[in-house]
Design an enzyme around this catalytic site. Structure first.
Site, PDB file in Angstrom:
ATOM      1  N   LYS A  11       0.973  -1.124   0.042  1.00 36.64           N
ATOM      2  CA  LYS A  11      -0.201   0.026  -0.021  1.00 36.64           C
ATOM      3  C   LYS A  11       0.846   1.317  -0.124  1.00 36.64           C
ATOM      4  CE  LYS A  11      -3.941  -2.180   2.475  1.00 36.64           C
ATOM      5  NZ  LYS A  11      -4.948  -2.093   3.387  1.00 36.64           N
ATOM      6  N   TYR A  51     -12.369  -2.134  -4.202  1.00 37.36           N
ATOM      7  CA  TYR A  51     -12.826  -2.189  -2.495  1.00 37.36           C
ATOM      8  C   TYR A  51     -14.337  -2.073  -2.474  1.00 37.36           C
ATOM      9  CZ  TYR A  51      -8.324  -2.249   0.041  1.00 37.36           C
ATOM     10  OH  TYR A  51      -6.930  -2.780   0.610  1.00 37.36           O
ATOM     11  N   PHE A  59     -15.508   3.541   6.707  1.00 33.11           N
ATOM     12  CA  PHE A  59     -14.101   3.782   6.308  1.00 33.11           C
ATOM     13  C   PHE A  59     -13.852   3.940   4.879  1.00 33.11           C
ATOM     14  CE2 PHE A  59     -13.917  -0.703   7.507  1.00 33.11           C
ATOM     15  CZ  PHE A  59     -13.576  -0.998   6.361  1.00 33.11           C
ATOM     16  N   ASN A 114      -1.986   0.437   6.587  1.00 29.99           N
ATOM     17  CA  ASN A 114      -1.561  -0.747   7.291  1.00 29.99           C
ATOM     18  C   ASN A 114      -0.768  -1.581   6.380  1.00 29.99           C
ATOM     19  OD1 ASN A 114      -3.551  -1.677   5.867  1.00 29.99           O
ATOM     20  ND2 ASN A 114      -4.573  -2.647   7.406  1.00 29.99           N
ATOM     21  N   HIS A 117      -2.156  -5.346   1.486  1.00 28.78           N
ATOM     22  CA  HIS A 117      -3.523  -5.954   1.305  1.00 28.78           C
ATOM     23  C   HIS A 117      -3.335  -7.561   0.871  1.00 28.78           C
ATOM     24  CE1 HIS A 117      -7.515  -7.067  -0.122  1.00 28.78           C
ATOM     25  NE2 HIS A 117      -6.619  -7.771  -1.265  1.00 28.78           N
ATOM     26  N   GLU A 128      -9.608 -10.715  -7.376  1.00 26.85           N
ATOM     27  CA  GLU A 128      -8.520  -9.796  -7.401  1.00 26.85           C
ATOM     28  C   GLU A 128      -7.321 -10.032  -8.268  1.00 26.85           C
ATOM     29  OE1 GLU A 128      -9.964  -8.959  -2.580  1.00 26.85           O
ATOM     30  OE2 GLU A 128      -7.871  -9.341  -3.113  1.00 26.85           O
TER      31      GLU A 128
HETATM   32  P1  RTP Z   1      -7.074  -6.157   3.421  1.00 25.65           P
HETATM   33  O1  RTP Z   1      -8.395  -6.336   2.860  1.00 25.65           O
HETATM   34  O2  RTP Z   1      -6.510  -4.598   2.832  1.00 25.65           O
HETATM   35  O3  RTP Z   1      -5.999  -7.048   3.163  1.00 25.65           O
HETATM   36  O4  RTP Z   1      -6.948  -5.858   4.937  1.00 25.65           O
HETATM   37  P2  RTP Z   1      -7.813  -6.844   5.911  1.00 25.65           P
HETATM   38  O5  RTP Z   1      -8.731  -7.763   5.153  1.00 25.65           O
HETATM   39  O6  RTP Z   1      -7.129  -7.175   7.175  1.00 25.65           O
HETATM   40  O7  RTP Z   1      -9.142  -5.799   6.350  1.00 25.65           O
HETATM   41  P3  RTP Z   1     -10.511  -5.565   5.951  1.00 25.65           P
HETATM   42  O8  RTP Z   1     -11.451  -5.413   6.830  1.00 25.65           O
HETATM   43  O9  RTP Z   1     -10.765  -6.290   4.540  1.00 25.65           O
HETATM   44  O10 RTP Z   1     -10.530  -4.038   5.530  1.00 25.65           O
HETATM   45  C1  RTP Z   1      -9.838  -3.371   4.369  1.00 25.65           C
HETATM   46  C2  RTP Z   1      -8.903  -2.265   4.629  1.00 25.65           C
HETATM   47  O11 RTP Z   1      -9.541  -0.974   4.873  1.00 25.65           O
HETATM   48  C3  RTP Z   1      -8.919  -0.357   5.998  1.00 25.65           C
HETATM   49  N1  RTP Z   1      -9.745  -0.175   7.386  1.00 25.65           N
HETATM   50  N2  RTP Z   1      -9.761   0.974   7.916  1.00 25.65           N
HETATM   51  N3  RTP Z   1     -10.471   2.728   9.759  1.00 25.65           N
HETATM   52  C4  RTP Z   1     -10.761   1.837  10.173  1.00 25.65           C
HETATM   53  O12 RTP Z   1     -11.433   1.136  10.977  1.00 25.65           O
HETATM   54  C5  RTP Z   1     -10.524   0.671   8.947  1.00 25.65           C
HETATM   55  N4  RTP Z   1     -10.786  -0.572   9.140  1.00 25.65           N
HETATM   56  C6  RTP Z   1     -10.190  -1.450   8.085  1.00 25.65           C
HETATM   57  C7  RTP Z   1      -7.652  -0.935   6.045  1.00 25.65           C
HETATM   58  O13 RTP Z   1      -6.904  -0.503   5.165  1.00 25.65           O
HETATM   59  C8  RTP Z   1      -7.900  -2.409   5.756  1.00 25.65           C
HETATM   60  O14 RTP Z   1      -6.687  -3.163   5.494  1.00 25.65           O
HETATM   61 MG    MG Z   2      -9.617  -7.637   3.259  1.00 21.12          MG
END
Ligand code: RTP
Ligand code: MG
Length: 140
Positions: A11, A51, A59, A114, A117, A128
């Site tokens: 990212k 997304y 968010f 973070n 992804h 994807e």
């Molecule tokens: P990713 O899809 O990016 O691999 O991350 P993940 O599965 O661990 O998390 P996900 O729940 O799919 O959320 C996608 C991305 O959204 C951002 N996020 N921001 N501000 C917030 O509370 C929040 N929660 C999620 C993060 O960049 C997350 O990786």
């Molecule tokens: Mg995710």
């Protein structure tokens, strides 16, 4: 165990800090092979499409702006259990909860910024990967 492929994105917070090599080393040390990789600067619309599953989440707008703010590195990782293994190497979404040695523990700035992804299931991995790469660009 079958060999899987998963979609990874380094990212903008990580490309900005020149961390691509350090993050790739973590993948390779875990036995994941980088079988496709490219640096691209997404538009906000493209980030929004990628997304789309999160479009009702609070968010979403911030996430799309962030993903379009600077270049990302999109990659296909291949290996045994690649989808789950990549998520283990990434660590928890919120770096405050990420285990020692994970990418997010070492490099992430916040729950939003973070660093990486990773796809979360075989169906989303296939979708994807095809969002970013043509078949001929993936060299296993
Ligand atoms: P990713 O899809 O990016 O691999 O991350 P993940 O599965 O661990 O998390 P996900 O729940 O799919 O959320 C996608 C991305 O959204 C951002 N996020 N921001 N501000 C917030 O509370 C929040 N929660 C999620 C993060 O960049 C997350 O990786
Ligand atoms: Mg995710």
């Amino acid at each position: 165990m079958a060999i899987e492929r998963t979609l990874s994105i380094i990212k903008p917070d990580a490309t900005r800090r020149n961390l691509t090599g350090k993050i790739n080393a973590k993948f390779e040390e875990a036995g994941l092979r980088i079988v496709a990789q490219k640096r691209i600067h997404l538009t906000k619309d493209q980030a929004g499409k990628f997304y789309e599953v999160h479009k009702e989440r609070p968010f979403y707008d911030e996430l799309c702006s962030f993903m379009a703010s600077e270049p990302v590195v999109a990659q296909v990782l291949e290996g045994e259990r690649a989808i789950a293994k990549n998520r283990e190497v990434m660590g928890a979404t919120n770096p405050a909860n990420a285990a020692d040695g994970t990418i997010r523990k070492e490099f992430a700035l916040s729950v939003g910024e973070n660093s990486v992804h990773g796809s979360d299931a075989p169906e989303t991995a296939a979708q994807e990967i095809s969002f970013f790469f043509a078949g001929l660009e993936i060299v296993g």
